[in-house]
Design a protein around this motif. Sequence first.
Motif, short mmCIF file in Angstrom:
data_model
loop_
_atom_site.label_atom_id
_atom_site.label_comp_id
_atom_site.label_asym_id
_atom_site.label_seq_id
_atom_site.Cartn_x
_atom_site.Cartn_y
_atom_site.Cartn_z
N UNK A 160 0.83 -1.21 0.00
CA UNK A 160 0.00 0.00 0.00
C UNK A 160 0.86 1.26 0.00
N UNK A 161 1.94 1.25 0.76
CA UNK A 161 2.85 2.39 0.78
C UNK A 161 3.50 2.58 -0.59
N UNK A 162 3.94 1.47 -1.20
CA UNK A 162 4.56 1.56 -2.51
C UNK A 162 3.61 2.12 -3.55
N UNK A 163 2.37 1.64 -3.54
CA UNK A 163 1.37 2.13 -4.50
C UNK A 163 1.09 3.61 -4.26
N UNK A 164 0.93 4.01 -3.02
CA UNK A 164 0.63 5.41 -2.72
C UNK A 164 1.79 6.31 -3.15
N UNK A 165 3.02 5.88 -2.87
CA UNK A 165 4.18 6.68 -3.26
C UNK A 165 4.28 6.80 -4.77
N UNK A 166 4.01 5.70 -5.49
CA UNK A 166 4.09 5.73 -6.95
C UNK A 166 3.04 6.66 -7.54
N UNK A 167 1.83 6.62 -6.99
CA UNK A 167 0.77 7.47 -7.52
C UNK A 167 0.94 8.93 -7.09
N UNK A 168 1.89 9.18 -6.21
CA UNK A 168 2.22 10.55 -5.84
C UNK A 168 3.51 11.02 -6.51
N UNK A 169 4.02 10.20 -7.47
CA UNK A 169 5.12 10.67 -8.30
C UNK A 169 6.45 10.01 -8.10
N UNK A 170 6.58 9.03 -7.17
CA UNK A 170 7.87 8.38 -6.94
C UNK A 170 8.02 7.17 -7.87
N UNK A 171 9.26 6.85 -8.18
CA UNK A 171 9.58 5.63 -8.93
C UNK A 171 9.95 4.57 -7.90
N UNK A 172 9.06 3.61 -7.69
CA UNK A 172 9.11 2.73 -6.51
C UNK A 172 9.30 1.29 -6.93
N UNK A 173 10.07 0.55 -6.13
CA UNK A 173 10.10 -0.91 -6.23
C UNK A 173 9.79 -1.46 -4.84
N UNK A 174 8.88 -2.41 -4.79
CA UNK A 174 8.51 -3.08 -3.55
C UNK A 174 9.14 -4.46 -3.55
N UNK A 175 9.96 -4.73 -2.54
CA UNK A 175 10.60 -6.03 -2.38
C UNK A 175 9.87 -6.78 -1.28
N UNK A 176 9.22 -7.86 -1.65
CA UNK A 176 8.49 -8.66 -0.67
C UNK A 176 9.18 -10.00 -0.48
N UNK A 177 9.02 -10.54 0.71
CA UNK A 177 9.60 -11.84 1.03
C UNK A 177 8.48 -12.79 1.42
N UNK A 178 7.24 -12.41 1.14
CA UNK A 178 6.07 -13.20 1.53
C UNK A 178 5.86 -14.35 0.54
N UNK A 179 6.02 -15.60 0.98
CA UNK A 179 5.84 -16.72 0.05
C UNK A 179 4.39 -16.98 -0.34
N UNK A 180 3.44 -16.31 0.30
CA UNK A 180 2.03 -16.55 -0.01
C UNK A 180 1.62 -15.90 -1.33
N UNK A 181 2.46 -15.05 -1.91
CA UNK A 181 2.22 -14.42 -3.21
C UNK A 181 0.99 -13.53 -3.23
N UNK A 182 0.57 -13.05 -2.06
CA UNK A 182 -0.58 -12.15 -2.03
C UNK A 182 -0.29 -10.83 -2.72
N UNK A 183 0.98 -10.39 -2.62
CA UNK A 183 1.34 -9.12 -3.24
C UNK A 183 1.14 -9.19 -4.75
N UNK A 184 1.58 -10.27 -5.37
CA UNK A 184 1.41 -10.41 -6.81
C UNK A 184 -0.06 -10.38 -7.19
N UNK A 185 -0.88 -11.08 -6.44
CA UNK A 185 -2.31 -11.12 -6.75
C UNK A 185 -2.94 -9.75 -6.60
N UNK A 186 -2.60 -9.03 -5.54
CA UNK A 186 -3.22 -7.73 -5.31
C UNK A 186 -2.78 -6.71 -6.35
N UNK A 187 -1.62 -6.92 -6.96
CA UNK A 187 -1.12 -5.98 -7.96
C UNK A 187 -1.43 -6.42 -9.39
N UNK A 188 -2.20 -7.50 -9.52
CA UNK A 188 -2.60 -7.93 -10.85
C UNK A 188 -1.50 -8.59 -11.65
#
Length: 472
Positions: free
Chosen positions: A45-73
């Motif tokens: 959520x922080x990464x998305x908010x920062x990107x939509x406010x003009x930052x060039x963002x990369x989110x590094x996740x270590x969650x093996x459940x892959x929820x981040x990939x699903x939520x980001x399409x």
Amino acid sequence: MTSSLSLNATDTHVLDVDPLIDDPRTRIVVCCGSGGVGKTTTAAALGLRAAERGRKVVVLTIDPARRLAQSMGIDSLDNTPRRVKGIDDTAGGELHAMMLDMKRTFDEIVEAHADGQRAEAILGNPFYQSLSAGFAGTQEYMAMEKLGQLRAQDEWDLIVVDTPPSRSALDFLDAPKRLGSFLDGKLIRVLMAPAKVGGRAGMKFLNVGMSMMTGALGKLLGGQLLRDVQTFVAAMDTMFGGFRTRADATYKLLQAPGTAFLVVAAPERDALREAAYFVERLAAEDMPLAGLVLNRVHGSGAAQLSAERALAAAENLDERGIVDQGGGNVELRTSPEAGSPAPARDTPDEHAQTPDKTPHNAAATTPAPDSQATGTPAGATTDDAPADHATTDRTATDRTATDQLTAGLLRLHAERMQLLAREQRTRDRFAALHPEVAVTEVGALPGDVHDLAGLRSIGDRLAAGTDPAGAA
């Protein structure tokens, strides 16, 4: 009754995340905390908010459940950052996401710092394969390695890190030292000695100096495993110093200006105790703490109704007659079963007399005027009477069902208010211990976050500060 350590809400600093992620000097945001408190969702959520406010963002996740990939399409995430589509890029921002592949990151280190022949020997070594896939602390160490790699590339102006789902939040900070202790351990130094001596002298040392240890370790680990370890150590000898050097460099990066730690916790005793430990550790290590994200905070839109009042009302509905419920229950309260004598059978009831003062019980012997007019025999029931009884029964049944439903809802509300009270006491204790820590509260959602819209909602709540009133 609140704890004696409690503070008023006005005594707590409110964390405003927007100035943090908008500041171009903020280059790394690390979301840390114990497992299961919502670090991955917070980081995304922080990464998305920062990107939509003009930052060039990369989110590094270590969650093996892959929820981040699903939520980001995204179908899947791997060790390479992937561009996230569908974000609002009108401010010029970008969002990339990746999921740490622990073994692949270890392989990349070997390939980058060893010549081809030695790298092949290391990658094919059975002990290395076990170490890179499951050694305690390897995941945390590789997360820091990947962070260092991303920062060195200088392709993104903000890196948001979701730390591993460890039992303890401190594992992330302890991993480099733990791996360094392993590489500097006595066993490793002894196993490295033959390679350092070299040649025939080395073989003589191995055959004589290690014969006793080899026999003991061979029984404990197995002869083949011991040979694999010796081969691995000999091949990795030139790289051990590099591991320690990079770990130290990444540690200093976490202490440098431009890095901000966000401790994520749930409003529960164990999670906030872990958060308190982490806050104290960050202070001891001179690492910059931005604040605490208190996740999944519950609220109520009817907080003026206390748990005690709700339970009392539920009991009154469940046990009819405990309190005066109006004139309709006079007979219930004056019946013999209720403990009051019933009126005598031959005593006139002045409240029930007819205009000509005829006693009410005379109806039992005198035909009713309409029954005489219609020819209905005395004592007979009119056609409408059964319908009236059925209507009365249905009304009573509906009223009972409504009362039961209302009582159930009141009890649910009482449970919610008791939960709110527990959460508030826990927050107050943390605030009393660490009044200097800025806090933002994120209200609980009724379901899981599974798309960008859900992440935006979390981002809005993160930026709203301390306002769980509308939480689910």
